[in-house]
Design a protein around this motif. Structure first.
Motif, short mmCIF file in Angstrom:
data_model
loop_
_atom_site.label_atom_id
_atom_site.label_comp_id
_atom_site.label_asym_id
_atom_site.label_seq_id
_atom_site.Cartn_x
_atom_site.Cartn_y
_atom_site.Cartn_z
N THR A 1 48.08 49.89 46.79
CA THR A 1 47.49 48.54 46.77
C THR A 1 46.81 48.22 48.09
O THR A 1 45.72 47.64 48.13
CB THR A 1 48.59 47.50 46.47
OG1 THR A 1 49.24 47.84 45.25
CG2 THR A 1 47.99 46.11 46.35
N TYR B 1 43.53 49.77 48.28
CA TYR B 1 42.55 49.02 47.49
C TYR B 1 42.09 47.78 48.23
O TYR B 1 40.88 47.47 48.30
CB TYR B 1 43.16 48.63 46.15
CG TYR B 1 42.34 47.64 45.36
CD1 TYR B 1 41.12 48.00 44.80
CD2 TYR B 1 42.79 46.33 45.20
CE1 TYR B 1 40.36 47.07 44.08
CE2 TYR B 1 42.04 45.40 44.49
CZ TYR B 1 40.83 45.77 43.94
OH TYR B 1 40.07 44.86 43.23
N LEU B 2 43.03 47.06 48.83
CA LEU B 2 42.69 45.81 49.52
C LEU B 2 41.82 46.05 50.75
O LEU B 2 41.00 45.20 51.11
CB LEU B 2 43.97 45.08 49.93
CG LEU B 2 44.82 44.52 48.79
CD1 LEU B 2 46.11 43.92 49.32
CD2 LEU B 2 44.03 43.49 47.98
N GLN C 1 38.28 45.61 49.97
CA GLN C 1 37.88 44.33 49.41
C GLN C 1 37.58 43.32 50.51
O GLN C 1 38.04 43.45 51.65
CB GLN C 1 38.98 43.78 48.49
CG GLN C 1 39.44 44.72 47.41
CD GLN C 1 38.31 45.15 46.49
OE1 GLN C 1 37.54 44.31 46.03
NE2 GLN C 1 38.21 46.45 46.25
N LEU D 1 38.48 37.27 48.03
CA LEU D 1 39.62 37.42 47.14
C LEU D 1 40.50 36.17 47.17
O LEU D 1 41.00 35.71 46.13
CB LEU D 1 40.44 38.66 47.55
CG LEU D 1 41.48 39.18 46.56
CD1 LEU D 1 40.82 39.57 45.25
CD2 LEU D 1 42.22 40.37 47.15
N LYS E 1 41.52 42.27 36.01
CA LYS E 1 40.42 42.82 36.80
C LYS E 1 40.95 43.66 37.96
O LYS E 1 40.58 44.83 38.14
CB LYS E 1 39.54 41.69 37.32
CG LYS E 1 38.48 42.14 38.31
CD LYS E 1 37.76 40.96 38.91
CE LYS E 1 36.81 41.42 40.02
NZ LYS E 1 36.13 40.27 40.68
N HIS E 2 41.82 43.07 38.76
CA HIS E 2 42.29 43.78 39.95
C HIS E 2 43.35 44.83 39.62
O HIS E 2 43.47 45.83 40.33
CB HIS E 2 42.81 42.76 40.98
CG HIS E 2 41.73 41.91 41.55
ND1 HIS E 2 40.85 42.35 42.49
CD2 HIS E 2 41.36 40.62 41.26
CE1 HIS E 2 39.99 41.39 42.80
NE2 HIS E 2 40.27 40.32 42.06
N ASN F 1 41.41 47.88 38.78
CA ASN F 1 40.85 48.47 40.00
C ASN F 1 41.91 49.22 40.80
O ASN F 1 41.63 50.25 41.40
CB ASN F 1 40.20 47.38 40.85
CG ASN F 1 38.94 46.81 40.22
OD1 ASN F 1 38.34 47.45 39.36
ND2 ASN F 1 38.55 45.61 40.62
#
Length: 350
Positions: free
Chosen positions: A288, A291-292, A295, A300, A319-320, A323
């Motif tokens: 995670t 992923y962040l 972003q 967000l 959505k997230h 991803n």
């Protein structure tokens, strides 16, 4: 699946395979053993020697078995298809296994039979001069083939970082192994046959010649048993070396995204190919966070603040969540790539 075919390395033509490496060794052996069979057969017809008959059968068995190896080499180069997604590499081991059985049935069996019949029904043997000449020529030619096989195995073993003995016992190259063992047995059997025929010439006792036939049969049986054992082990799928498996395990365990691994297996598929399997417990926080990092956190946060209803919350999570799963898939692909590089370094190819 189409993508798999698209990434498959182009195969060399079948003809090209017989001009280098194991293919060249096998073709040289076929030519030499075919000629040896013809001349030994003539010597047996002329002398009636049981040992010479065993030698002729030995060369015939070698020729047939090496023709089978050539077929196995050509079949192993076939492109994978939907029914055989891992290709046909193991055809070399299958051909070598059948060759081992053929040596036992055709070579050892007939040699033992002829030797036993010679002991039960001895008969005088004609002049053995031509037989000695043909055995001498056979010793030179089969010795030359043996040297070709030895040089090829030395070269391949050096490239894999293995000793000559390890390369042979692990059956890394079954086709060259068969030629090596068959020609080593051929050289020894020529010595056995010549010795027993010499004793028969000196004493006039045909029993020595029959004992020579039994000795050649026993030698062929021993080679056959070794080939059957090593190729059966290879086809069953044995593990790679423990130290190699340990290095692959350490590679996974040292990766930040991996929390733990379980049930690790790495099978040697033969011909420098490895199938690796492990159950991986991924660290969800690390995935995670990965992923962040890609972003815009402020954007967000704004999206979160705009969530007012359950439907909007569900859409945001879907959505997230999707991803994050895609990010996990990318991490899996990265680990697979790292493992392939490591295996290529440890073993040679994958």
């Amino acid at each position: 699946y189409r993508e798999f075919f698209g990434n498959t390395k182009p195969r060399s033509s079948t003809a090209a395979m017989f001009f280098k490496g194991p293919g060249k060794v096998v073709m040289v052996a076929i030519c030499i053993n075919g000629l040896n069979f013809f001349f030994k057969l003539l010597a047996w017809v002329y002398t009636g020697s049981a040992s010479m008959f065993s030698e002729a059968i030995h060369s015939l068995a070698d020729t047939c078995n090496q023709a089978l190896l050539a077929l196995g080499i050509s079949q192993s180069a076939r492109t994978p298809d939907p029914s055989h997604p891992y290709g046909f590499t193991n055809m070399r081991y299958i051909a070598s296994l059948i060759s081992g059985v053929g040596i036992f049935m055709m070579g050892a069996g007939l040699s033992w039979y002829h030797g036993i019949m010679g002991l039960l029904h001895p008969h005088p043997i004609e002049s053995l001069l031509w037989a000695y000449c043909i055995l001498a020529g056979s010793l030179v030619s089969e010795g030359a083939t043996l040297l070709v096989a030895i040089n090829e195995i030395r070269r391949s073993a050096r490239a894999k970082g293995l000793s000559f003995y390890q390369y042979v016992v692990q059956s890394r190259d079954p086709s060259t192994n068969v030629v090596l063992l068959e020609d080593a047995a051929a050289v020894l059997s020529v010595a056995v046959a010549a010795t027993c025929m010499g004793l028969t010439s000196l004493t006039g006792n045909p029993y020595y010649d029959s004992v020579g036939s039994l000795g050649v049969g026993t030698l062929l049986g021993t080679v056959s048993a070794f080939l059957i054992y090593t190729n059966t082990e290879a086809l069953l799928g044995r593990s790679i070396q423990p130290e190699q498996l340990q290095r692959l395990t350490e590679l996974l365990e040292s990766d930040p995204v991996v929390r733990a691994i379980h049930d690790v297996k790495a099978t040697d598929m033969g011909m420098s190919k490895v199938r690796f399997k492990a159950e991986v417990d991924f660290d969800g926080r690390v995935v995670t966070r990965s992923y962040l990092e890609k972003q815009d956190i402020e954007q967000l946060l704004q999206e979160i603040q705009q969530v007012k209803t359950l439907e909007e919350l569900e859409a945001f999570m879907l959505k997230h969540g999707e991803n994050i799963i895609d990010t996990l898939g990318a991490e899996v692909d990265r680990l697979e790539k790292d493992l392939k590089v490591k295996i290529s370094y440890l073993i040679g190819n994958v």
